[in-house]
Design a protein around this motif. Structure first.
Motif, short mmCIF file in Angstrom:
data_model
loop_
_atom_site.label_atom_id
_atom_site.label_comp_id
_atom_site.label_asym_id
_atom_site.label_seq_id
_atom_site.Cartn_x
_atom_site.Cartn_y
_atom_site.Cartn_z
N TYR A 54 0.83 -1.22 0.00
CA TYR A 54 0.00 0.00 0.00
C TYR A 54 0.86 1.26 0.00
CZ TYR A 54 0.70 0.98 4.96
OH TYR A 54 1.25 1.31 6.16
N ILE A 55 2.13 1.12 0.42
CA ILE A 55 3.12 2.18 0.16
C ILE A 55 3.94 1.62 -1.02
CG2 ILE A 55 5.09 3.45 1.05
CD1 ILE A 55 3.93 2.95 3.90
N GLN A 90 9.14 2.55 9.90
CA GLN A 90 7.67 2.46 9.90
C GLN A 90 7.11 2.51 11.33
OE1 GLN A 90 6.07 3.05 7.34
NE2 GLN A 90 7.61 2.80 5.78
N SER A 91 6.16 1.62 11.63
CA SER A 91 5.48 1.71 12.93
C SER A 91 6.38 1.43 14.12
CB SER A 91 4.31 0.72 12.98
OG SER A 91 3.20 1.27 12.33
N LYS A 94 7.00 4.22 16.49
CA LYS A 94 5.96 4.78 17.38
C LYS A 94 6.28 4.72 18.88
CE LYS A 94 2.45 4.04 13.83
NZ LYS A 94 1.45 3.10 13.31
N PHE A 123 -4.37 -0.96 12.24
CA PHE A 123 -3.51 0.16 12.65
C PHE A 123 -3.93 1.51 12.10
CE2 PHE A 123 -1.12 1.03 8.79
CZ PHE A 123 -1.19 -0.17 8.08
N ASN A 142 -2.02 4.41 14.12
CA ASN A 142 -1.75 5.66 13.42
C ASN A 142 -2.36 6.91 14.06
OD1 ASN A 142 -0.54 3.83 11.81
ND2 ASN A 142 -1.28 4.67 9.88
N GLU A 186 5.57 7.24 0.34
CA GLU A 186 4.48 7.30 1.32
C GLU A 186 3.82 8.69 1.32
OE1 GLU A 186 5.13 5.60 5.20
OE2 GLU A 186 3.17 6.27 5.90
N ASN A 193 -3.80 8.79 6.23
CA ASN A 193 -3.22 9.36 7.44
C ASN A 193 -3.53 10.86 7.55
OD1 ASN A 193 -2.21 6.95 8.34
ND2 ASN A 193 -0.18 7.23 7.43
N TYR A 217 5.33 12.69 10.89
CA TYR A 217 5.06 11.26 11.14
C TYR A 217 5.58 10.40 9.98
CZ TYR A 217 2.35 6.96 11.09
OH TYR A 217 1.98 5.64 10.99
N CYS A 221 8.59 7.48 10.02
CA CYS A 221 8.37 6.12 9.50
C CYS A 221 9.39 5.77 8.42
CB CYS A 221 6.97 5.98 8.93
SG CYS A 221 5.67 6.00 10.19
N TYR A 269 -0.91 -4.32 16.96
CA TYR A 269 -2.24 -3.96 16.43
C TYR A 269 -3.33 -4.83 17.07
CZ TYR A 269 1.29 -2.45 13.12
OH TYR A 269 2.42 -1.94 12.56
N GLY A 286 6.29 -3.38 12.36
CA GLY A 286 6.10 -2.34 11.34
C GLY A 286 5.89 -2.98 9.99
N VAL A 287 5.24 -2.24 9.06
CA VAL A 287 4.87 -2.83 7.77
C VAL A 287 6.04 -3.13 6.84
CG1 VAL A 287 2.49 -2.07 7.45
CG2 VAL A 287 4.36 -0.59 6.76
N1 GLN Z 1 3.98 4.60 7.75
C1 GLN Z 1 3.01 3.52 7.90
C2 GLN Z 1 1.60 4.08 7.85
O1 GLN Z 1 1.33 5.02 8.49
C3 GLN Z 1 3.27 2.78 9.16
C4 GLN Z 1 2.30 1.68 9.38
C5 GLN Z 1 2.88 0.45 9.98
O2 GLN Z 1 4.09 0.22 10.02
N2 GLN Z 1 1.98 -0.40 10.41
O3 GLN Z 1 0.75 3.59 7.15
#
Ligand code: GLN
Length: 345
Positions: A54-55, A90-91, A94, A123, A142, A186, A193, A217, A221, A269, A286-287
């Protein structure tokens, strides 16, 4: 309806001496090395899961990449596999940005503004914002993460970004830099987001300009790391907030334990409960395929492997972490029956 628990602090004496901890030591070095090797050999051939797409740029990651790193409380590391491979944080960023905010604002104020309970939703859920009266539920999904970023010290976008970059670099023990390709990819696809940030703003649960907070943010990531960096970051949280490699104090112990509490309840998550039940240690995924696991007092474990399960957690990473948590004695809930005569208390 606002939950009472959001507004009552449970008494806890930070100054109690000697500091009481409930943990022991890792096995001897040779045994750690052998177990890390076993975990790697055992799961490297497992090709289940799907690389995140998705990214757009994340879809280019080679699905066979797999690395494991363990860093103990004295900074010694054990690593195997694709340990030099770079990937975006990525996540996994956080909990570390949350630590920075707790350190600045106080962990109690941070709890009041952000929440510390799991959402039960994916998430990037907007439903979680709409259905909960407090809007943000925790700093590790998020909505709460963007709100956390909005609270980072600094009056401007650039000052806030520098606070994050500098502190996350202290966690890793080296200067981290943004992966420009991931950031661009991204940034051009993160409308969801942006939507979350504006929704939070409408509920007065975002504390900076929504577009700027989302941009910062997205940058956090996109910080480039290796699995070794992640293990050092995890080991810092396992070591009362002191980086075991550099010896630098990154955050205070009182903050450290709160960050770990949130990781335990919300780090994976909507599968956080399953993770805690099976593995029994605070973690964060993280994704891009990273997972950090923190065993307080014992050390940090990190895995990197891009194929993910349906919730967005690395498949090989979870398998290897489970294997190692059992054999290295990481599970916080494990105990053995007492031996010998009873001791009075
Ligand atoms: N940058 C990603 C997002 O906001 C981080 C999400 C993730 O790692 N789950 O979609």
């Amino acid at each position: 309806m606002t939950k009472v628990s959001m507004h009552e602090e449970l008494p806890f004496d930070e100054t109690a001496t000697p500091p009481r901890v409930s943990t022991g030591d890792l096995p001897i070095h040779a045994e750690i090395r052998q177990l890390v090797t076993e975990a790697y050999e055992r799961y490297r051939g497992d090709d289940s899961g799907t690389v995140a797409d998705y990214i757009p740029v994340l879809a280019q990651a080679a699905p066979g990449l797999f690395g494991i790193a363990v860093v103990g409380p004295w900074g010694r590391s054990f690593e195997i596999g694709d340990v030099a491979a770079r990937f975006s944080l990525q996540s996994v960023s956080k909990p570390f940005v949350f630590a920075l905010v707790c350190d600045t604002l106080g962990y109690e104020e941070a709890r009041l503004r952000l929440g510390v309970n799991s959402t039960g939703f994916p998430f990037n859920s907007l439903m979680a914002v709409e259905l909960n009266a407090d809007r943000t539920m925790n700093p590790l999904v998020n909505a709460g993460a963007i709100a956390t970023t909005s609270l980072v010290p600094g009056a401007t976008h650039d000052e806030k970004w520098e606070s994050i970059r500098a502190r996350l670099s202290m966690f890793a023990g080296r200067e981290l830099t943004v992966n420009a390709e991931v950031y661009a990819s991204e940034s051009s696809t993160n409308m969801r987001n942006q939507g979350i940030a504006h929704l939070l703003r409408s509920y007065e649960r975002l504390y900076f300009d929504p577009d700027e907070a989302t941009d910062i943010y997205t940058r956090q990531c996109s910080l480039d790391v290796t699995v070794h960096d992640l293990a050092v970051m995890a080991a810092t949280l396992a070591n009362g907030g002191v980086n075991p490699v550099t010896g630098e104090t990154v955050i205070r112990p009182g903050v450290c334990r709160r960050v770990l509490a949130v990781m335990a309840s919300a780090g994976l998550y909507e599968l956080s409960g399953d993770w805690l039940y099976q593995i029994g240690v605070p973690g964060k995924s993280g994704v891009s395929g990273g997972i950090v696991t923190v065993s307080p007092g014992k050390g940090g474990l990190a895995t990197y492997s891009p194929p993910l399960d349906a919730a967005g957690n690395s498949v090989r990473g979870q398998l290897a972490t489970k294997y190692l948590a059992d054999r290295l004695g990481l599970n916080l809930f494990a105990s053995v029956p007492a031996e010998g005569p009873p001791t009075p208390f």
